[in-house]
Design an enzyme around this catalytic site. Structure first.
Site, PDB file in Angstrom:
ATOM      1  N   LYS A 252      33.613  -3.019  43.491  1.00  0.00           N
ATOM      2  CA  LYS A 252      32.184  -3.022  43.548  1.00  0.00           C
ATOM      3  C   LYS A 252      31.611  -2.173  42.545  1.00  0.00           C
ATOM      4  CE  LYS A 252      30.589   0.751  46.116  1.00  0.00           C
ATOM      5  NZ  LYS A 252      29.556   1.672  45.339  1.00  0.00           N
ATOM      6  N   ASN A 253      32.007  -1.131  42.083  1.00  0.00           N
ATOM      7  CA  ASN A 253      31.402  -0.627  40.870  1.00  0.00           C
ATOM      8  C   ASN A 253      31.692  -1.254  39.581  1.00  0.00           C
ATOM      9  OD1 ASN A 253      30.701   1.475  42.515  1.00  0.00           O
ATOM     10  ND2 ASN A 253      31.958   3.038  41.996  1.00  0.00           N
TER      11      ASN A 253
ATOM     12  N   CYS B 141      23.998   6.125  48.523  1.00  0.00           N
ATOM     13  CA  CYS B 141      24.370   7.154  49.487  1.00  0.00           C
ATOM     14  C   CYS B 141      23.835   8.857  49.266  1.00  0.00           C
ATOM     15  CB  CYS B 141      25.956   7.269  49.023  1.00  0.00           C
ATOM     16  SG  CYS B 141      26.978   6.056  50.209  1.00  0.00           S
TER      17      CYS B 141
ATOM     18  N   ARG C 153      21.264  13.132  42.736  1.00  0.00           N
ATOM     19  CA  ARG C 153      21.406  11.990  42.009  1.00  0.00           C
ATOM     20  C   ARG C 153      20.172  11.643  41.205  1.00  0.00           C
ATOM     21  NH1 ARG C 153      25.044   7.727  45.075  1.00  0.00           N
ATOM     22  NH2 ARG C 153      25.929   7.454  43.084  1.00  0.00           N
TER      23      ARG C 153
ATOM     24  N   ASP D 233      35.165   9.899  44.324  1.00  0.00           N
ATOM     25  CA  ASP D 233      35.189   8.726  45.233  1.00  0.00           C
ATOM     26  C   ASP D 233      36.279   8.576  46.173  1.00  0.00           C
ATOM     27  OD1 ASP D 233      32.717   7.990  44.475  1.00  0.00           O
ATOM     28  OD2 ASP D 233      33.113   6.280  43.481  1.00  0.00           O
TER      29      ASP D 233
ATOM     30  N   ARG E 212      29.179  -1.073  53.001  1.00  0.00           N
ATOM     31  CA  ARG E 212      28.736  -1.100  51.338  1.00  0.00           C
ATOM     32  C   ARG E 212      29.762  -1.278  50.648  1.00  0.00           C
ATOM     33  NH1 ARG E 212      25.000   3.519  50.029  1.00  0.00           N
ATOM     34  NH2 ARG E 212      25.500   2.595  48.193  1.00  0.00           N
TER      35      ARG E 212
HETATM   36  C1  UD1 Z   1      29.005   6.114  39.802  1.00  0.00           C
HETATM   37  C2  UD1 Z   1      29.643   5.272  40.909  1.00  0.00           C
HETATM   38  C3  UD1 Z   1      30.053   6.258  42.049  1.00  0.00           C
HETATM   39  C4  UD1 Z   1      30.632   7.393  41.430  1.00  0.00           C
HETATM   40  C5  UD1 Z   1      30.136   8.123  40.311  1.00  0.00           C
HETATM   41  C6  UD1 Z   1      30.972   9.208  39.766  1.00  0.00           C
HETATM   42  C7  UD1 Z   1      28.518   3.133  40.534  1.00  0.00           C
HETATM   43  C8  UD1 Z   1      27.850   2.084  41.283  1.00  0.00           C
HETATM   44  N1  UD1 Z   1      28.744   4.284  41.237  1.00  0.00           N
HETATM   45  O1  UD1 Z   1      27.777   6.626  40.543  1.00  0.00           O
HETATM   46  O2  UD1 Z   1      30.786   5.550  43.157  1.00  0.00           O
HETATM   47  O3  UD1 Z   1      31.004   8.483  42.617  1.00  0.00           O
HETATM   48  O4  UD1 Z   1      29.913   7.188  39.460  1.00  0.00           O
HETATM   49  O5  UD1 Z   1      32.113   8.931  39.719  1.00  0.00           O
HETATM   50  O6  UD1 Z   1      29.565   3.101  39.541  1.00  0.00           O
HETATM   51  N2  UD1 Z   1      23.486  12.746  36.870  1.00  0.00           N
HETATM   52  C9  UD1 Z   1      22.413  13.300  36.314  1.00  0.00           C
HETATM   53  N3  UD1 Z   1      21.478  12.661  35.929  1.00  0.00           N
HETATM   54  C10 UD1 Z   1      21.493  11.165  35.563  1.00  0.00           C
HETATM   55  C11 UD1 Z   1      22.863  10.652  36.138  1.00  0.00           C
HETATM   56  C12 UD1 Z   1      23.821  11.402  36.730  1.00  0.00           C
HETATM   57  O7  UD1 Z   1      22.222  14.498  36.598  1.00  0.00           O
HETATM   58  O8  UD1 Z   1      20.706  10.856  35.058  1.00  0.00           O
HETATM   59  C13 UD1 Z   1      24.669  13.543  37.698  1.00  0.00           C
HETATM   60  C14 UD1 Z   1      24.784  13.110  39.222  1.00  0.00           C
HETATM   61  O9  UD1 Z   1      23.732  13.561  40.091  1.00  0.00           O
HETATM   62  C15 UD1 Z   1      26.099  13.501  39.529  1.00  0.00           C
HETATM   63  C16 UD1 Z   1      26.806  13.240  38.115  1.00  0.00           C
HETATM   64  O10 UD1 Z   1      25.875  13.186  36.899  1.00  0.00           O
HETATM   65  O11 UD1 Z   1      26.218  14.728  39.763  1.00  0.00           O
HETATM   66  C17 UD1 Z   1      27.902  11.800  38.225  1.00  0.00           C
HETATM   67  O12 UD1 Z   1      26.787  10.853  38.168  1.00  0.00           O
HETATM   68  P1  UD1 Z   1      27.066   9.520  37.624  1.00  0.00           P
HETATM   69  O13 UD1 Z   1      28.270   9.437  36.932  1.00  0.00           O
HETATM   70  O14 UD1 Z   1      25.828   8.934  37.002  1.00  0.00           O
HETATM   71  O15 UD1 Z   1      27.410   8.510  38.978  1.00  0.00           O
HETATM   72  P2  UD1 Z   1      26.938   7.218  39.397  1.00  0.00           P
HETATM   73  O16 UD1 Z   1      26.615   6.263  38.085  1.00  0.00           O
HETATM   74  O17 UD1 Z   1      25.590   7.339  39.971  1.00  0.00           O
END
Ligand code: UD1
Length: 417
Positions: free
Chosen positions: A23-24, A117, A122, A306, A398
């Site tokens: 998925k990711n 989720c 986030r 995850d 999902r």
């Molecule tokens: C992706 C994965 C999700 C996984 C996560 C961490 C996908 C579609 N989803 O989510 O399943 O749980 O990586 O391995 O690939 N953050 C900020 N600012 C930002 C972006 C992120 O503060 O602009 C923080 C987030 O709140 C979180 C951390 O960074 O605490 C990690 O987030 P991130 O690596 O961006 O996860 P996702 O890409 O949302």
């Protein structure tokens, strides 16, 4: 009324289970189709709701796709729209990736803040900061993000945190910028390497994914391609943890050990038996396993957030005490209250959970609070004595295709009603 899973627990799991496409990896790759001026054929497609929702969002941009078995055909020749509404972006958080791709190709995009989720606040500040560093003008108004990229150019961008999503957004955005963009402190997840390989098979010039520093030489346009998307390392890890929890002997077909080294090193501490092949892992658990003393989630290659909930179920029924700390998301213990209803002994303080293993879990009426918490409750239900009802299974759908059918093939007794 929403579907539920009714699980008659206490069965061991035996046989072979197949891991579908990730998925990711699919989500950013689908978004990256915006960059392409041709037809794309993707292999390993799986019809889970996050991916069908993402395809629906792409349709509003005039990118249509069709499915034939595990193949997904995408026609991205004629993108007509650069706006993603609130209603659509709420459906899947990964809609934010489309922003990077639209901005990269059309130098213009409008998107409502994304959903997904509820596992923490986030924010998307790292994405936005990165776009700005590439020269985009961003205006945030009334829940929408307006991006103007007429003056964008290649640059060096240092991410504040190795965010998976921000790394992917910026890779897509920079693919068609003139010059050489250097992204530093990038996430190293295998899905990022998969995105790089996909972009390169469309004619992009991206290197360094997986190392923490990605270099992108801009190209003028991208062409269609055939690409096989990686298998889902989190789904593979979920299956391995399910067998370790319930007991049994299962071959997880499509599990790539290179993508799950941190999980495997933890599992080796539990006294289960592991046979690791090139793209398959067999796990045998014929007795109650030992607890793992200390587990912390971190960005790849360390233990993934995850798999934290699924790992917690295993610890909940193992011999001994385990301490799990969640460092990636600030509120990702939604499963704890539900596991407690089933007899688990878990105490949470801030981001740390102390889990004292119990000999038995008991069936109960429980509610999934997010995708992985849902997957963990299914595992707990399969382990528990008696019947468990898992509610809110839209979350599970999902990311896991027909989870009940997969586990039933291994001897579980799960009905969807
Ligand atoms: C992706 C994965 C999700 C996984 C996560 C961490 C996908 C579609 N989803 O989510 O399943 O749980 O990586 O391995 O690939 N953050 C900020 N600012 C930002 C972006 C992120 O503060 O602009 C923080 C987030 O709140 C979180 C951390 O960074 O605490 C990690 O987030 P991130 O690596 O961006 O996860 P996702 O890409 O949302």
């Amino acid at each position: 009324m929403e579907d539920k899973l009714i699980i008659n627990g206490g069965k061991h799991l035996n046989g072979t289970i197949k891991v579908d496409g990730a998925k990711n990896a699919f989500l950013p790759i689908l978004a990256a189709s915006v960059l392409c001026e041709g037809e794309i054929e993707l292999d390993n497609y799986v019809a889970i709701s996050d991916l069908t929702n993402m395809r629906e969002i792409l349709e509003t941009l005039n990118i249509f796709s069709s499915v034939d078995g595990e193949k997904l055909y995408i026609d991205a020749k004629d993108v007509k729209n650069v706006r993603i509404t609130h209603e659509l972006s709420q459906k899947v958080r990964a809609s934010i990736f489309i922003l990077g791709a639209l901005l990269g190709r059309f130098r213009s995009a409008i998107i409502a803040y994304p959903g997904g989720c509820k596992i923490g606040s986030r924010p998307i500040d790292i994405h936005i900061k990165g776009f700005k560093a590439l020269g985009a003008k961003i205006i945030e108004r009334h829940g929408y993000i307006y991006c103007h990229g007429e003056n964008m150019k290649a640059a060096e961008v240092v991410l504040d945190f190795p965010s998976v999503g921000a790394t992917e957004s910026l890779m897509m955005c920079a693919t068609m910028l003139e010059g050489e963009t250097v992204l530093k402190n990038t996430a190293k997840e295998p899905e990022i390497v998969d995105l790089q390989n996909f972009l390169n098979s469309m004619g992009a010039k991206v290197r360094g994914a997986g190392t923490g520093c990605i270099v992108i030489e801009g190209v003028k346009n991208l062409h269609g391609c055939d690409y096989k998307v990686m298998t889902d390392r989190i789904v593979a890890g979920t299956y391995l943890l399910a067998v370790a929890t319930c007991g049994g002997d299962v071959l997880v077909d499509g599990a790539n050990w290179r993508h799950n080294e941190s999980l495997l090193s933890f599992l080796k501490q539990t006294a289960c038996k592991l046979d690791v092949f090139d793209d398959k892992i067999r796990l045998k658990a014929d007795k109650r396993l030992s607890s793992i003393e200390k587990i912390e989630t971190y960005p790849y290659p360390l233990f993934p957030t995850d798999l934290q909930a699924q790992m917690m179920v295993l610890q909940a029924v193992s011999k001994g005490t385990s301490i799990i700390t969640e460092t990636v998301f600030e509120s990702r213990f939604g499963q704890v209250m539900e596991l407690a209803k089933m007899g688990a002994n878990i105490v949470v303080k801030d981001r740390t959970a102390v889990i004292k293993g119990v000999e038995k879990l008991y069936g109960a009426d429980v509610y999934a609070t997010d995708l992985r918490a849902g997957a963990c409750l299914v595992m707990a239900g399969m382990k528990a004595e008696g019947y468990t009802t898992v509610n809110n299974i839209k979350y599970i759908d999902r990311g896991y295709k027909s989870i009940e059918e997969k586990y039933n093939l291994l001897g579980a007794d799960i009905k969807r009603i």
